[in-house]
Design a protein around this motif. Structure first.
Motif, PDB file in Angstrom:
ATOM      1  N   UNK A 184    -125.460 -26.759  21.805  1.00 37.71           N
ATOM      2  CA  UNK A 184    -125.400 -26.407  23.223  1.00 37.71           C
ATOM      3  C   UNK A 184    -124.968 -27.644  23.999  1.00 37.71           C
ATOM      4  N   UNK A 185    -123.973 -27.498  24.854  1.00 39.87           N
ATOM      5  CA  UNK A 185    -123.482 -28.635  25.633  1.00 39.87           C
ATOM      6  C   UNK A 185    -124.124 -28.639  27.018  1.00 39.87           C
ATOM      7  N   UNK A 186    -124.560 -29.803  27.467  1.00 38.00           N
ATOM      8  CA  UNK A 186    -125.129 -29.941  28.807  1.00 38.00           C
ATOM      9  C   UNK A 186    -123.976 -30.028  29.798  1.00 38.00           C
ATOM     10  N   UNK A 187    -123.772 -28.956  30.569  1.00 37.35           N
ATOM     11  CA  UNK A 187    -122.710 -28.945  31.580  1.00 37.35           C
ATOM     12  C   UNK A 187    -123.119 -29.782  32.792  1.00 37.35           C
ATOM     13  N   UNK A 188    -124.372 -29.636  33.210  1.00 31.16           N
ATOM     14  CA  UNK A 188    -124.923 -30.536  34.210  1.00 31.16           C
ATOM     15  C   UNK A 188    -126.433 -30.387  34.295  1.00 31.16           C
ATOM     16  N   UNK A 189    -127.077 -31.377  34.897  1.00 28.53           N
ATOM     17  CA  UNK A 189    -128.520 -31.358  35.140  1.00 28.53           C
ATOM     18  C   UNK A 189    -128.715 -31.043  36.610  1.00 28.53           C
ATOM     19  N   UNK A 190    -129.444 -29.986  36.908  1.00 28.74           N
ATOM     20  CA  UNK A 190    -129.636 -29.568  38.297  1.00 28.74           C
ATOM     21  C   UNK A 190    -130.558 -30.535  39.031  1.00 28.74           C
ATOM     22  N   UNK A 191    -130.399 -30.559  40.350  1.00 26.51           N
ATOM     23  CA  UNK A 191    -131.169 -31.489  41.176  1.00 26.51           C
ATOM     24  C   UNK A 191    -132.657 -31.156  41.160  1.00 26.51           C
ATOM     25  N   UNK A 192    -132.995 -29.888  40.937  1.00 22.69           N
ATOM     26  CA  UNK A 192    -134.402 -29.488  40.892  1.00 22.69           C
ATOM     27  C   UNK A 192    -134.681 -28.805  39.565  1.00 22.69           C
ATOM     28  N   UNK A 193    -135.753 -29.209  38.915  1.00 25.84           N
ATOM     29  CA  UNK A 193    -136.116 -28.596  37.643  1.00 25.84           C
ATOM     30  C   UNK A 193    -136.832 -29.594  36.753  1.00 25.84           C
ATOM     31  N   UNK A 194    -137.324 -29.101  35.618  1.00 24.39           N
ATOM     32  CA  UNK A 194    -138.097 -29.948  34.716  1.00 24.39           C
ATOM     33  C   UNK A 194    -137.232 -31.041  34.092  1.00 24.39           C
TER      34      UNK A 194
END
Length: 250
Positions: A184-194
């Protein structure tokens, strides 16, 4: 696919033309002469696929991480029924054989008993095999029916994170999935979340865009099962790798 009388290994017919870096998004859409469809899936939050595949602009170039090399021995065990093939698919490049997927076989049997550092995952690159160093010779060695292969395998640096999930919270990762790649590729890390909470408390070892998830808890080499585990498990132990090793850093 090239086969010997005993072990076999899947070999994609295309050859990477020159040793260069290939972007995450180029890799994801490369057919590699298999004819397989590339399907994408978003993380638990359900961001549209077209958006999940958009590259995140970078504020400054990041120098490529140095790959880690280790020497492994893959052994055929006649006492284990059904483990008579290597169970890997590879992509020939100008600087090695890239493991593109894993199925049940000798390599996965090796993974079950190997230390985490010595396991083989999609994206790792074979740079030597039993005295052979060029891609064609290594592929030939792997197709031979022998009892043991000695291989030098390079992989990008790994990051293992443990994230406890809580009811009502979101992981905050947008992921893209090519089922046949087993990652699974990380497309982006969201500003809010774990995931961003983890990054804020671990600034020296963050989860970054372009990383590939190669294992979730005890599940590896199966993108669909890893995605399901991320949705259902209450604690996530995620192993990520820095990008893909399709070419040597220049």
């Amino acid at each position: 696919t090239e086969r010997g009388s005993g072990a076999s290994v899947g070999i994609f017919c295309c050859t990477h033309p020159s040793p260069r870096q290939v972007s995450l998004f180029e890799v994801m859409f490369c057919d590699c002469c298999t004819g397989d469809e590339q399907d994408t899936a978003d993380c638990v939050e359900g961001v549209p696929s077209a958006l999940a595949l958009m590259p995140t602009p970078m504020t400054a170039p990041v120098p490529p991480a140095a790959p880690v090399k280790r020497r492994l021995q893959w052994k055929m065990d006649p006492n284990i029924e059904g483990v008579q093939t290597l169970g890997i698919a590879i992509l020939k490049t100008g600087c090695g054989l890239v493991v593109t997927s894993l199925t049940d076989g000798i390599v996965e049997n090796h993974n079950k008993t190997a230390t985490p550092a010595d396991r083989v995952y999609p994206g790792d690159r074979i740079v030597a095999c039993s005295g052979a160093f060029d891609s064609d010779s290594m592929a030939k060695k792997l197709s031979e029916a022998v009892e043991q292969w000695t291989v030098d395998v390079e992989s990008m640096p790994s990051l293992e994170v443990v994230i406890p999930k809580q009811e009502g919270t979101q992981l905050g990762l947008s992921l893209s999935m090519r089922a046949s790649s087993g990652t699974l590729a990380v497309a982006w890390v969201k500003a809010a979340g774990l995931a961003m909470e983890y990054n804020n408390t671990n600034p020296d070892d963050p989860i970054k865009t372009g990383m590939r998830i190669v294992a979730v808890n005890d599940i590896r080499a199966d993108a669909h099962k890893m995605m399901q585990e991320m949705k259902e498990a209450t604690t996530l132990r995620i192993l990520l790798r820095e990008g893909m090793l399709l070419a040597s850093p220049r």
